[in-house]
Motif scaffolding. Structure first.
Motif, PDB file in Angstrom:
ATOM      1  N   ALA A  46       0.705  -1.355   0.135  1.00  0.00           N
ATOM      2  CA  ALA A  46      -0.001   0.021  -0.119  1.00  0.00           C
ATOM      3  C   ALA A  46       1.093   1.362  -0.114  1.00  0.00           C
ATOM      4  CB  ALA A  46      -0.859  -0.077   1.054  1.00  0.00           C
ATOM      5  N   MET A  47       1.968   1.096   0.853  1.00  0.00           N
ATOM      6  CA  MET A  47       2.783   2.300   0.775  1.00  0.00           C
ATOM      7  C   MET A  47       3.584   2.639  -0.467  1.00  0.00           C
ATOM      8  SD  MET A  47       4.469   1.820   4.436  1.00  0.00           S
ATOM      9  CE  MET A  47       3.802   2.247   5.874  1.00  0.00           C
ATOM     10  N   TRP A  48       4.054   1.602  -1.123  1.00  0.00           N
ATOM     11  CA  TRP A  48       4.752   1.533  -2.293  1.00  0.00           C
ATOM     12  C   TRP A  48       3.695   2.074  -3.376  1.00  0.00           C
ATOM     13  CZ3 TRP A  48       3.581  -0.443  -6.988  1.00  0.00           C
ATOM     14  CH2 TRP A  48       4.576  -0.140  -8.367  1.00  0.00           C
ATOM     15  N   ALA A  49       2.739   1.479  -3.323  1.00  0.00           N
ATOM     16  CA  ALA A  49       1.390   2.148  -4.407  1.00  0.00           C
ATOM     17  C   ALA A  49       1.269   3.664  -4.342  1.00  0.00           C
ATOM     18  CB  ALA A  49       0.070   1.244  -4.222  1.00  0.00           C
ATOM     19  N   LEU A  50       1.019   4.088  -3.263  1.00  0.00           N
ATOM     20  CA  LEU A  50       0.951   5.651  -2.881  1.00  0.00           C
ATOM     21  C   LEU A  50       2.306   6.480  -3.355  1.00  0.00           C
ATOM     22  CD1 LEU A  50      -0.614   8.080  -1.966  1.00  0.00           C
ATOM     23  CD2 LEU A  50       0.347   7.568   0.502  1.00  0.00           C
ATOM     24  N   MET A  51       3.243   6.028  -2.869  1.00  0.00           N
ATOM     25  CA  MET A  51       4.641   6.386  -3.663  1.00  0.00           C
ATOM     26  C   MET A  51       4.737   6.310  -5.168  1.00  0.00           C
ATOM     27  SD  MET A  51       7.792   5.455  -0.966  1.00  0.00           S
ATOM     28  CE  MET A  51       7.364   3.603  -0.962  1.00  0.00           C
ATOM     29  N   HIS A  52       4.244   5.167  -5.559  1.00  0.00           N
ATOM     30  CA  HIS A  52       4.202   5.067  -7.237  1.00  0.00           C
ATOM     31  C   HIS A  52       3.363   6.018  -8.025  1.00  0.00           C
ATOM     32  CE1 HIS A  52       4.351   3.355 -11.233  1.00  0.00           C
ATOM     33  NE2 HIS A  52       2.925   3.313 -11.339  1.00  0.00           N
ATOM     34  N   ILE A  53       2.047   6.268  -7.182  1.00  0.00           N
ATOM     35  CA  ILE A  53       0.985   7.237  -7.772  1.00  0.00           C
ATOM     36  C   ILE A  53       1.644   8.557  -7.603  1.00  0.00           C
ATOM     37  CG2 ILE A  53      -1.114   8.259  -7.209  1.00  0.00           C
ATOM     38  CD1 ILE A  53      -2.049   5.485  -6.277  1.00  0.00           C
ATOM     39  N   LEU A  54       2.631   8.816  -6.572  1.00  0.00           N
ATOM     40  CA  LEU A  54       2.931  10.471  -6.501  1.00  0.00           C
ATOM     41  C   LEU A  54       4.246  10.214  -7.075  1.00  0.00           C
ATOM     42  CD1 LEU A  54       2.193  10.828  -2.635  1.00  0.00           C
ATOM     43  CD2 LEU A  54       0.816  11.902  -4.713  1.00  0.00           C
ATOM     44  N   GLY A  55       4.919   9.352  -7.678  1.00  0.00           N
ATOM     45  CA  GLY A  55       6.024   9.368  -8.560  1.00  0.00           C
ATOM     46  C   GLY A  55       7.384   9.524  -7.786  1.00  0.00           C
ATOM     47  N   ASN A  56       7.149   8.682  -6.498  1.00  0.00           N
ATOM     48  CA  ASN A  56       8.187   8.645  -5.809  1.00  0.00           C
ATOM     49  C   ASN A  56       8.669   7.054  -5.390  1.00  0.00           C
ATOM     50  OD1 ASN A  56      10.414   9.994  -4.174  1.00  0.00           O
ATOM     51  ND2 ASN A  56       9.318   9.847  -2.542  1.00  0.00           N
ATOM     52  N   ALA A  57       8.425   6.373  -5.918  1.00  0.00           N
ATOM     53  CA  ALA A  57       8.299   4.671  -5.596  1.00  0.00           C
ATOM     54  C   ALA A  57       9.854   4.203  -5.862  1.00  0.00           C
ATOM     55  CB  ALA A  57       7.238   3.795  -6.201  1.00  0.00           C
ATOM     56  N   PRO A  58      10.463   3.425  -5.157  1.00  0.00           N
ATOM     57  CA  PRO A  58      11.642   2.866  -5.514  1.00  0.00           C
ATOM     58  C   PRO A  58      11.583   1.605  -6.465  1.00  0.00           C
ATOM     59  CG  PRO A  58      10.879   2.016  -3.274  1.00  0.00           C
ATOM     60  CD  PRO A  58       9.619   3.082  -3.531  1.00  0.00           C
ATOM     61  N   ASP A  59      12.505   1.609  -7.196  1.00  0.00           N
ATOM     62  CA  ASP A  59      12.310   0.611  -8.275  1.00  0.00           C
ATOM     63  C   ASP A  59      11.901  -0.950  -7.645  1.00  0.00           C
ATOM     64  OD1 ASP A  59      13.473   2.178 -10.169  1.00  0.00           O
ATOM     65  OD2 ASP A  59      15.556   1.425  -9.990  1.00  0.00           O
ATOM     66  N   LEU A  60      11.313  -1.491  -8.422  1.00  0.00           N
ATOM     67  CA  LEU A  60      10.642  -2.951  -8.171  1.00  0.00           C
ATOM     68  C   LEU A  60      11.618  -3.767  -7.303  1.00  0.00           C
ATOM     69  CD1 LEU A  60       7.971  -3.652 -11.023  1.00  0.00           C
ATOM     70  CD2 LEU A  60       7.485  -2.419  -8.844  1.00  0.00           C
ATOM     71  N   ASP A  61      12.624  -3.893  -7.936  1.00  0.00           N
ATOM     72  CA  ASP A  61      13.678  -4.965  -7.461  1.00  0.00           C
ATOM     73  C   ASP A  61      14.132  -4.612  -6.212  1.00  0.00           C
ATOM     74  OD1 ASP A  61      15.192  -3.060  -8.814  1.00  0.00           O
ATOM     75  OD2 ASP A  61      16.739  -3.994  -9.322  1.00  0.00           O
TER      76      ASP A  61
END
Length: 92
Positions: A46-61
């Motif tokens: 859930a945290m990663w999803a929010l970061m992704h939506i906001l353009g600030n997520a770490p790479d998947l690996d």
């Protein structure tokens, strides 16, 4: 973990457009720290999803050592891309 709850927790408002730039930056930093400390897979996603939506997520690996979690994240990204492609464009 609900999107609005996460927005209120990290940014003080449910609407991302209403968050001041300084509050957005501070909230993203807190979110990134909490993500690094969180051990529950569902909460991490859930945290990663929010970061992704906001353009600030770490790479998947980096974010997901488990291949199944990486696949779930890829599926989430694909679903968002499909939704954005289907969204009507703003004529104005």
């Amino acid at each position: 973990m609900d999107f609005d709850d996460q927005m209120r927790r990290y940014f003080g408002a449910a609407d991302p457009a209403s968050v001041a730039p300084a509050a957005l930056a501070a909230g993203m930093e807190r979110l990134s720290v909490d993500f690094g400390l969180e051990r529950d897979p569902g909460r991490r996603f859930a945290m990663w999803a929010l970061m992704h939506i906001l353009g600030n997520a770490p790479d998947l690996d980096v974010a997901f050592p488990d291949p199944a979690e990486r696949d779930a994240a890829r599926n989430f990204m694909d679903m968002l891309d499909q939704l954005q492609a289907q969204a009507p464009t703003d004529p104005g």
